[in-house]
Scaffold this motif. Structure first.
Motif, PDB file in Angstrom:
ATOM      1  N   LYS A  23     -10.240   2.019 -11.890  1.00 14.22           N
ATOM      2  CA  LYS A  23     -10.517   3.316 -12.502  1.00 14.22           C
ATOM      3  C   LYS A  23     -12.027   3.366 -12.642  1.00 14.22           C
ATOM      4  N   GLY A  24     -12.665   4.102 -11.726  1.00 17.26           N
ATOM      5  CA  GLY A  24     -14.110   4.048 -11.635  1.00 17.26           C
ATOM      6  C   GLY A  24     -14.518   2.633 -11.264  1.00 17.26           C
ATOM      7  N   ASP A  25     -15.365   2.013 -12.079  1.00 16.10           N
ATOM      8  CA  ASP A  25     -15.791   0.632 -11.844  1.00 16.10           C
ATOM      9  C   ASP A  25     -15.002  -0.369 -12.683  1.00 16.10           C
ATOM     10  N   THR A  26     -13.906   0.072 -13.281  1.00 16.82           N
ATOM     11  CA  THR A  26     -13.076  -0.809 -14.098  1.00 16.82           C
ATOM     12  C   THR A  26     -11.866  -1.273 -13.288  1.00 16.82           C
ATOM     13  N   TYR A  27     -11.694  -2.583 -13.200  1.00 18.13           N
ATOM     14  CA  TYR A  27     -10.573  -3.149 -12.455  1.00 18.13           C
ATOM     15  C   TYR A  27      -9.275  -2.957 -13.227  1.00 18.13           C
ATOM     16  N   LEU A  28      -8.262  -2.412 -12.546  1.00 20.21           N
ATOM     17  CA  LEU A  28      -6.946  -2.235 -13.167  1.00 20.21           C
ATOM     18  C   LEU A  28      -5.991  -3.352 -12.781  1.00 20.21           C
ATOM     19  N   GLY A  29      -5.948  -3.704 -11.492  1.00 19.83           N
ATOM     20  CA  GLY A  29      -5.051  -4.770 -11.074  1.00 19.83           C
ATOM     21  C   GLY A  29      -4.661  -4.675  -9.616  1.00 19.83           C
ATOM     22  N   ASN A  30      -3.846  -5.639  -9.215  1.00 18.14           N
ATOM     23  CA  ASN A  30      -3.371  -5.708  -7.838  1.00 18.14           C
ATOM     24  C   ASN A  30      -1.937  -5.165  -7.752  1.00 18.14           C
ATOM     25  N   TYR A  31      -1.305  -5.342  -6.600  1.00 10.78           N
ATOM     26  CA  TYR A  31       0.038  -4.804  -6.415  1.00 10.78           C
ATOM     27  C   TYR A  31       1.050  -5.428  -7.386  1.00 10.78           C
ATOM     28  N   ALA A  32       0.989  -6.734  -7.565  1.00  9.67           N
ATOM     29  CA  ALA A  32       1.954  -7.409  -8.442  1.00  9.67           C
ATOM     30  C   ALA A  32       1.859  -6.868  -9.871  1.00  9.67           C
ATOM     31  N   GLN A  33       0.652  -6.624 -10.336  1.00 12.31           N
ATOM     32  CA  GLN A  33       0.448  -6.085 -11.688  1.00 12.31           C
ATOM     33  C   GLN A  33       0.916  -4.631 -11.768  1.00 12.31           C
ATOM     34  N   PHE A  34       0.663  -3.867 -10.718  1.00 10.12           N
ATOM     35  CA  PHE A  34       1.134  -2.478 -10.628  1.00 10.12           C
ATOM     36  C   PHE A  34       2.660  -2.443 -10.682  1.00 10.12           C
ATOM     37  N   ASP A  35       3.293  -3.286  -9.887  1.00 15.60           N
ATOM     38  CA  ASP A  35       4.759  -3.338  -9.827  1.00 15.60           C
ATOM     39  C   ASP A  35       5.344  -3.767 -11.170  1.00 15.60           C
ATOM     40  N   ALA A  36       4.721  -4.729 -11.835  1.00 11.35           N
ATOM     41  CA  ALA A  36       5.189  -5.175 -13.147  1.00 11.35           C
ATOM     42  C   ALA A  36       5.090  -4.042 -14.168  1.00 11.35           C
ATOM     43  N   ALA A  37       4.016  -3.256 -14.077  1.00  6.98           N
ATOM     44  CA  ALA A  37       3.844  -2.123 -14.994  1.00  6.98           C
ATOM     45  C   ALA A  37       4.958  -1.096 -14.797  1.00  6.98           C
ATOM     46  N   ILE A  38       5.355  -0.877 -13.560  1.00  6.77           N
ATOM     47  CA  ILE A  38       6.463   0.043 -13.279  1.00  6.77           C
ATOM     48  C   ILE A  38       7.754  -0.504 -13.884  1.00  6.77           C
ATOM     49  N   GLN A  50       0.831  -1.206   0.000  1.00  8.86           N
ATOM     50  CA  GLN A  50       0.000   0.000   0.000  1.00  8.86           C
ATOM     51  C   GLN A  50       0.864   1.254   0.000  1.00  8.86           C
ATOM     52  N   GLN A  51       1.906   1.267   0.830  1.00 13.38           N
ATOM     53  CA  GLN A  51       2.802   2.422   0.907  1.00 13.38           C
ATOM     54  C   GLN A  51       3.515   2.658  -0.413  1.00 13.38           C
ATOM     55  N   ARG A  52       3.944   1.593  -1.062  1.00  8.42           N
ATOM     56  CA  ARG A  52       4.660   1.729  -2.340  1.00  8.42           C
ATOM     57  C   ARG A  52       3.740   2.311  -3.416  1.00  8.42           C
ATOM     58  N   ILE A  53       2.503   1.817  -3.487  1.00  4.16           N
ATOM     59  CA  ILE A  53       1.560   2.348  -4.470  1.00  4.16           C
ATOM     60  C   ILE A  53       1.346   3.842  -4.229  1.00  4.16           C
ATOM     61  N   GLU A  54       1.115   4.225  -2.973  1.00  9.51           N
ATOM     62  CA  GLU A  54       0.906   5.636  -2.647  1.00  9.51           C
ATOM     63  C   GLU A  54       2.134   6.472  -2.996  1.00  9.51           C
ATOM     64  N   MET A  55       3.315   5.953  -2.681  1.00  7.73           N
ATOM     65  CA  MET A  55       4.561   6.669  -2.956  1.00  7.73           C
ATOM     66  C   MET A  55       4.724   6.905  -4.459  1.00  7.73           C
ATOM     67  N   VAL A  56       4.484   5.903  -5.263  1.00  8.45           N
ATOM     68  CA  VAL A  56       4.645   6.019  -6.709  1.00  8.45           C
ATOM     69  C   VAL A  56       3.609   6.981  -7.290  1.00  8.45           C
ATOM     70  N   LEU A  57       2.346   6.795  -6.931  1.00  9.73           N
ATOM     71  CA  LEU A  57       1.298   7.660  -7.475  1.00  9.73           C
ATOM     72  C   LEU A  57       1.524   9.123  -7.067  1.00  9.73           C
ATOM     73  N   SER A  58       1.850   9.351  -5.812  1.00 12.51           N
ATOM     74  CA  SER A  58       2.102  10.719  -5.341  1.00 12.51           C
ATOM     75  C   SER A  58       3.341  11.303  -5.988  1.00 12.51           C
ATOM     76  N   GLY A  59       4.384  10.498  -6.107  1.00 11.60           N
ATOM     77  CA  GLY A  59       5.629  10.950  -6.718  1.00 11.60           C
ATOM     78  C   GLY A  59       5.467  11.349  -8.174  1.00 11.60           C
ATOM     79  N   LYS A  60       4.563  10.669  -8.861  1.00  5.50           N
ATOM     80  CA  LYS A  60       4.298  10.982 -10.275  1.00  5.50           C
ATOM     81  C   LYS A  60       3.148  11.978 -10.424  1.00  5.50           C
ATOM     82  N   LYS A  61       2.671  12.483  -9.288  1.00  6.79           N
ATOM     83  CA  LYS A  61       1.581  13.472  -9.268  1.00  6.79           C
ATOM     84  C   LYS A  61       0.330  12.971  -9.993  1.00  6.79           C
ATOM     85  N   ILE A  62       0.029  11.696  -9.781  1.00  8.54           N
ATOM     86  CA  ILE A  62      -1.169  11.084 -10.346  1.00  8.54           C
ATOM     87  C   ILE A  62      -2.268  11.162  -9.289  1.00  8.54           C
ATOM     88  N   GLU A  63      -3.367  11.805  -9.648  1.00  2.03           N
ATOM     89  CA  GLU A  63      -4.474  11.943  -8.708  1.00  2.03           C
ATOM     90  C   GLU A  63      -5.169  10.604  -8.522  1.00  2.03           C
TER      91      GLU A  63
END
Length: 92
Positions: free
Chosen positions: A66-81, A22-35
């Protein structure tokens, strides 16, 4: 529904792994200024049910939508990075 990015998370967990994810996701999103909007499934009534309706039964946080559309979990988020495809993953 809105196309805002939603981070389903929990403030009540004994899992160090979930806390770090959770902390990593928040850090990345905030760091990239993604709302994004944080929804605490342990405090917001109906949030866990909504998360599982979108992401699947038995799903644990953190989860991204994204709204009601599923994007993924932490592993998928990390892979995208790692693959430099975060914008594509988040549908930005």
């Amino acid at each position: 529904m809105s196309d805002k990015i939603i981070l389903y998370w929990t403030s009540v967990t004994s899992s160090l792994e979930i806390k770090k994810e959770q902390q990593r996701i928040e850090m990345v999103l905030s760091g990239k200024k993604i709302e994004y909007e944080k929804v605490d499934i342990s405090l917001v009534e109906g949030a866990k049910e909504k998360m599982r309706e979108i992401c699947g039964e038995g799903t644990l946080p953190p989860q991204l939508c994204k709204g009601d559309t599923y994007l993924g979990n932490y592993a998928q988020f990390d892979a995208a990075i790692e693959n430099e495809e975060l914008d594509k993953f988040l549908k930005l």
